[in-house]
Motif scaffolding. Structure first.
Motif, PDB file in Angstrom:
ATOM      1  N   VAL A 209     -51.103-107.426 -25.942  1.00  0.00           N
ATOM      2  CA  VAL A 209     -50.522-106.937 -24.884  1.00  0.00           C
ATOM      3  C   VAL A 209     -51.994-106.347 -24.302  1.00  0.00           C
ATOM      4  N   GLU A 210     -51.627-105.343 -23.430  1.00  0.00           N
ATOM      5  CA  GLU A 210     -53.127-105.005 -22.664  1.00  0.00           C
ATOM      6  C   GLU A 210     -53.434-103.778 -23.120  1.00  0.00           C
ATOM      7  N   GLU A 211     -52.509-102.938 -23.975  1.00  0.00           N
ATOM      8  CA  GLU A 211     -52.313-100.789 -24.116  1.00  0.00           C
ATOM      9  C   GLU A 211     -52.945-101.387 -25.017  1.00  0.00           C
ATOM     10  N   GLY A 212     -52.864-102.263 -25.879  1.00  0.00           N
ATOM     11  CA  GLY A 212     -54.134-101.868 -27.723  1.00  0.00           C
ATOM     12  C   GLY A 212     -52.933-102.316 -28.791  1.00  0.00           C
ATOM     13  N   GLY A 213     -52.684-101.481 -30.062  1.00  0.00           N
ATOM     14  CA  GLY A 213     -52.040-101.986 -30.590  1.00  0.00           C
ATOM     15  C   GLY A 213     -50.988-101.020 -31.107  1.00  0.00           C
ATOM     16  N   LEU A 214     -50.070-100.611 -31.832  1.00  0.00           N
ATOM     17  CA  LEU A 214     -49.449 -99.639 -32.155  1.00  0.00           C
ATOM     18  C   LEU A 214     -50.069 -98.753 -33.340  1.00  0.00           C
ATOM     19  N   THR A 215     -49.650 -97.637 -32.798  1.00  0.00           N
ATOM     20  CA  THR A 215     -50.259 -96.434 -34.075  1.00  0.00           C
ATOM     21  C   THR A 215     -49.922 -95.160 -34.642  1.00  0.00           C
ATOM     22  N   ARG A 216     -49.885 -94.866 -35.644  1.00  0.00           N
ATOM     23  CA  ARG A 216     -49.260 -93.545 -36.010  1.00  0.00           C
ATOM     24  C   ARG A 216     -49.726 -92.272 -35.764  1.00  0.00           C
ATOM     25  N   PRO A 217     -49.097 -91.267 -35.916  1.00  0.00           N
ATOM     26  CA  PRO A 217     -49.510 -90.266 -34.984  1.00  0.00           C
ATOM     27  C   PRO A 217     -50.631 -89.863 -35.380  1.00  0.00           C
ATOM     28  N   ILE A 222     -50.438 -99.285 -37.081  1.00  0.00           N
ATOM     29  CA  ILE A 222     -48.818 -99.625 -37.934  1.00  0.00           C
ATOM     30  C   ILE A 222     -49.072-101.348 -37.970  1.00  0.00           C
ATOM     31  N   ARG A 223     -49.384-101.147 -39.228  1.00  0.00           N
ATOM     32  CA  ARG A 223     -49.476-103.294 -39.627  1.00  0.00           C
ATOM     33  C   ARG A 223     -48.194-103.974 -39.779  1.00  0.00           C
ATOM     34  N   GLN A 224     -47.310-103.521 -40.192  1.00  0.00           N
ATOM     35  CA  GLN A 224     -45.773-103.906 -39.960  1.00  0.00           C
ATOM     36  C   GLN A 224     -44.640-103.180 -39.976  1.00  0.00           C
ATOM     37  N   LEU A 225     -43.347-103.902 -39.142  1.00  0.00           N
ATOM     38  CA  LEU A 225     -42.415-103.010 -39.131  1.00  0.00           C
ATOM     39  C   LEU A 225     -40.848-103.820 -39.041  1.00  0.00           C
ATOM     40  N   THR A 226     -40.286-103.425 -39.939  1.00  0.00           N
ATOM     41  CA  THR A 226     -39.128-104.298 -40.024  1.00  0.00           C
ATOM     42  C   THR A 226     -38.503-104.068 -38.487  1.00  0.00           C
ATOM     43  N   THR A 227     -37.518-104.701 -38.132  1.00  0.00           N
ATOM     44  CA  THR A 227     -36.736-104.902 -36.926  1.00  0.00           C
ATOM     45  C   THR A 227     -35.757-103.160 -36.877  1.00  0.00           C
ATOM     46  N   GLY A 228     -35.649-102.711 -37.707  1.00  0.00           N
ATOM     47  CA  GLY A 228     -34.792-101.574 -37.811  1.00  0.00           C
ATOM     48  C   GLY A 228     -36.318-100.067 -37.644  1.00  0.00           C
ATOM     49  N   GLU A 229     -37.186-100.728 -38.738  1.00  0.00           N
ATOM     50  CA  GLU A 229     -38.287 -99.743 -38.115  1.00  0.00           C
ATOM     51  C   GLU A 229     -38.572 -99.402 -37.230  1.00  0.00           C
ATOM     52  N   ALA A 230     -38.560-100.945 -36.368  1.00  0.00           N
ATOM     53  CA  ALA A 230     -39.246-100.862 -34.462  1.00  0.00           C
ATOM     54  C   ALA A 230     -38.485-100.186 -33.590  1.00  0.00           C
ATOM     55  N   LEU A 234     -38.658 -96.563 -31.005  1.00  0.00           N
ATOM     56  CA  LEU A 234     -38.462 -97.096 -29.612  1.00  0.00           C
ATOM     57  C   LEU A 234     -37.981 -95.390 -29.377  1.00  0.00           C
ATOM     58  N   ALA A 235     -36.904 -95.292 -30.492  1.00  0.00           N
ATOM     59  CA  ALA A 235     -35.968 -94.044 -30.370  1.00  0.00           C
ATOM     60  C   ALA A 235     -36.769 -92.243 -30.296  1.00  0.00           C
ATOM     61  N   GLU A 236     -37.924 -92.543 -30.869  1.00  0.00           N
ATOM     62  CA  GLU A 236     -38.576 -91.688 -30.793  1.00  0.00           C
ATOM     63  C   GLU A 236     -39.148 -91.101 -29.720  1.00  0.00           C
ATOM     64  N   ALA A 237     -39.445 -89.957 -28.670  1.00  0.00           N
ATOM     65  CA  ALA A 237     -39.385 -89.701 -27.890  1.00  0.00           C
ATOM     66  C   ALA A 237     -41.130 -89.002 -27.576  1.00  0.00           C
ATOM     67  N   GLY A 238     -42.006 -90.187 -26.646  1.00  0.00           N
ATOM     68  CA  GLY A 238     -43.092 -90.606 -27.039  1.00  0.00           C
ATOM     69  C   GLY A 238     -43.854 -90.986 -27.745  1.00  0.00           C
ATOM     70  N   ALA A 239     -43.427 -91.800 -28.240  1.00  0.00           N
ATOM     71  CA  ALA A 239     -43.773 -92.423 -29.818  1.00  0.00           C
ATOM     72  C   ALA A 239     -44.095 -93.803 -29.171  1.00  0.00           C
ATOM     73  N   PRO A 242     -45.365 -96.332 -21.799  1.00  0.00           N
ATOM     74  CA  PRO A 242     -44.660 -96.910 -21.386  1.00  0.00           C
ATOM     75  C   PRO A 242     -44.508 -98.390 -21.131  1.00  0.00           C
ATOM     76  N   GLU A 243     -46.070 -99.286 -21.467  1.00  0.00           N
ATOM     77  CA  GLU A 243     -46.484-100.625 -21.333  1.00  0.00           C
ATOM     78  C   GLU A 243     -46.290-100.385 -22.493  1.00  0.00           C
ATOM     79  N   LEU A 244     -46.290-100.413 -23.461  1.00  0.00           N
ATOM     80  CA  LEU A 244     -46.199-101.048 -24.908  1.00  0.00           C
ATOM     81  C   LEU A 244     -44.608-101.319 -25.639  1.00  0.00           C
ATOM     82  N   ALA A 245     -43.122-100.294 -24.740  1.00  0.00           N
ATOM     83  CA  ALA A 245     -42.353-100.179 -24.905  1.00  0.00           C
ATOM     84  C   ALA A 245     -41.504-101.473 -25.203  1.00  0.00           C
ATOM     85  N   PRO A 246     -41.757-102.073 -24.027  1.00  0.00           N
ATOM     86  CA  PRO A 246     -40.955-103.124 -23.153  1.00  0.00           C
ATOM     87  C   PRO A 246     -41.275-104.616 -24.512  1.00  0.00           C
TER      88      PRO A 246
END
Length: 439
Positions: A209-217, A222-230, A234-239, A242-246
């Motif tokens: 991806v172009e936007e960098g990795g996932l990070t915490r606040p 964020i090194r790992q996520l289950t699909t449930g955690e992911a 996605l459900a958290e507003a602003g987490a 728009p580029e990383l969510a897809p």
């Protein structure tokens, strides 16, 4: 050239060997956007892909062409059209799609054909397979908008791709699909990559991806996520941007439909594929249906991993040596933390029939993972098992970590306070401290 530290190199190379073995023969689908193809560093990325191929990994590379299409539209004086985030592909845009797809594919084939003596691919012989592997259908009309030559993946020719992979080819897929009526459709490259990974039952889907990795606040990666955690993220507003969510969305979709693991990687990190695939922790975010790291009861096949974990401390005299036979006999007492197939922590609960006491023994963590409260997790797990067994007190013997136990509710005690069976094998020469916690 920077000085090469031979010790560090040997340590890294040995550390990568388990991954070299485990990845051989596996099928990986790699996605990159058209931005990667336009980057001067694209050649280095393809050299790394060639290296993966030489290690026996079965590779499908899916590339995007969005910026290449937009550049061609601009050169023709045409405007790119989008609706609800999806390109509307009219006849002019379709011509640009065909040009862009052909140009990028040819560039990829050329870069994977390099074999100059002074290049990273010296001596390599890589065949590239591409073709009508993607069957498409039209998006049609949505919200009153006719998307014309924009399509969706209808089917992936998994049999044809597997035949190419069986020959050792690298399969290259563009964001283009074909219908049984002979029409050409412009597709979303992420959808092509996801559909291919699902159809092939791929071991990994690697999303560059172009936007960098996932990070915490707090900015921590964020090194790992289950699909449930992911999904929760996605459900958290602003987490997420728009580029990383897809990208996270397709990672979830892939894992829930049979792909073992999906990885979100920052394409701009030099050597990102090698760093993710051949180091224990990687540099991206791993998404999986089940946890990447789990705390579970030990099994007999874990004994070699437990022994490897204990050996350095036994050599230092911190732990009493335990034989393989003793570990196999007592294996039901042990709990382990497993991370990506490697045992990185363990602890044991030994019971003494006729008493209300249990012994917490062998609480050990790999030096690289003494953090993130893994020791506390093991302790809490053992305490829970002790309570479930009806025990009222838990004791530990230690020569060097008495303060750690004191900080977690253990109190100093005497050898005389131990169960008789444990007193009988207490070694006065070690002079271990005795600590007891009431549960």
């Amino acid at each position: 050239m920077a000085h090469l530290d031979p010790v560090a190199f040997v340590r890294w190379f040995r550390g990568s060997s388990p991954y070299i073995h485990s990845h051989r023969g596996k099928t990986f689908v790699i996605y990159c956007g058209g931005e990667a193809a336009a980057d001067p560093g694209f050649a280095s990325l393809l050299h790394d892909i060639a290296l993966l191929n030489s290690l026996g990994i079965r590779l499908v590379l899916v590339h995007g062409i969005r910026p290449q299409i937009d550049a061609r539209l601009q050169a023709r004086g045409a405007q790119a059209q989008y609706h609800a985030g999806l390109r509307v592909t009219d006849r002019t845009a379709l011509e640009c799609v065909k040009e862009a797809a052909g140009t990028v594919r040819v560039e990829i084939e050329a870069l994977l054909s390099m074999g100059l003596a002074n290049s990273p691919m010296a001596g390599s012989r890589i065949r590239v397979a591409s073709g009508n592997f993607v069957v498409a259908k039209p998006v049609g009309v949505r919200d009153g908008v006719d998307f014309q030559h924009t399509g969706e993946v209808r089917r992936i020719d998994a049999e044809g791709i597997r035949a190419a992979l069986d020959r050792g080819d690298v399969v290259v897929l563009s964001a283009v699909g074909y219908s049984p009526t002979g029409e050409i459709f412009n597709l979303r490259s992420e959808q092509v990559a996801t559909a291919a990974a699902i159809a092939l039952r791929a071991d990994k889907l690697l999303l560059l991806v172009e936007e960098g990795g996932l990070t915490r606040p707090d900015g921590a990666p964020i090194r790992q996520l289950t699909t449930g955690e992911a999904r929760g993220l996605l459900a958290e507003a602003g987490a997420l941007s728009p580029e990383l969510a897809p990208h996270l969305t397709v990672a979830i979709q892939a894992c829930e439909q049979g792909v073992k693991r999906a990885h979100l990687l920052d394409r701009r990190i030099d050597g990102v594929l090698l760093l993710e695939l051949f180091t224990r922790d990687g540099v991206g975010t791993l998404v999986s249906l089940a946890p990447f790291e789990s705390l579970r009861p030990a099994q007999v096949q874990d004994v070699p991993g437990i022994l490897e974990l204990l050996l350095p401390l036994e050599r230092k005299g911190v732990l009493v040596p335990r034989s393989r036979e003793r570990l196999e006999t007592d294996i039901d007492d042990y709990r382990v933390i497993e991370r990506d197939g490697t045992i990185i922590g363990c602890a044991a609960l030994h019971r003494f029939p006729g008493t209300d006491m249990g012994e917490l023994a062998c609480l050990v963590l790999h030096p690289d993972y003494r953090g993130e409260k893994r020791g506390e997790r093991l302790l809490a797990h053992i305490e829970g098992a002790a309570r479930a067994a009806g025990l009222q007190r838990l004791f530990a013997l230690t020569t060097q970590t008495a303060h750690w136990f004191r900080e977690r509710g253990f109190e100093p005690a005497d050898v005389a306070d131990l169960p008789e069976a444990r007193r009988a094998v207490y070694n006065p020469r070690r002079n271990s401290k005795v600590l007891i916690k009431r549960l």
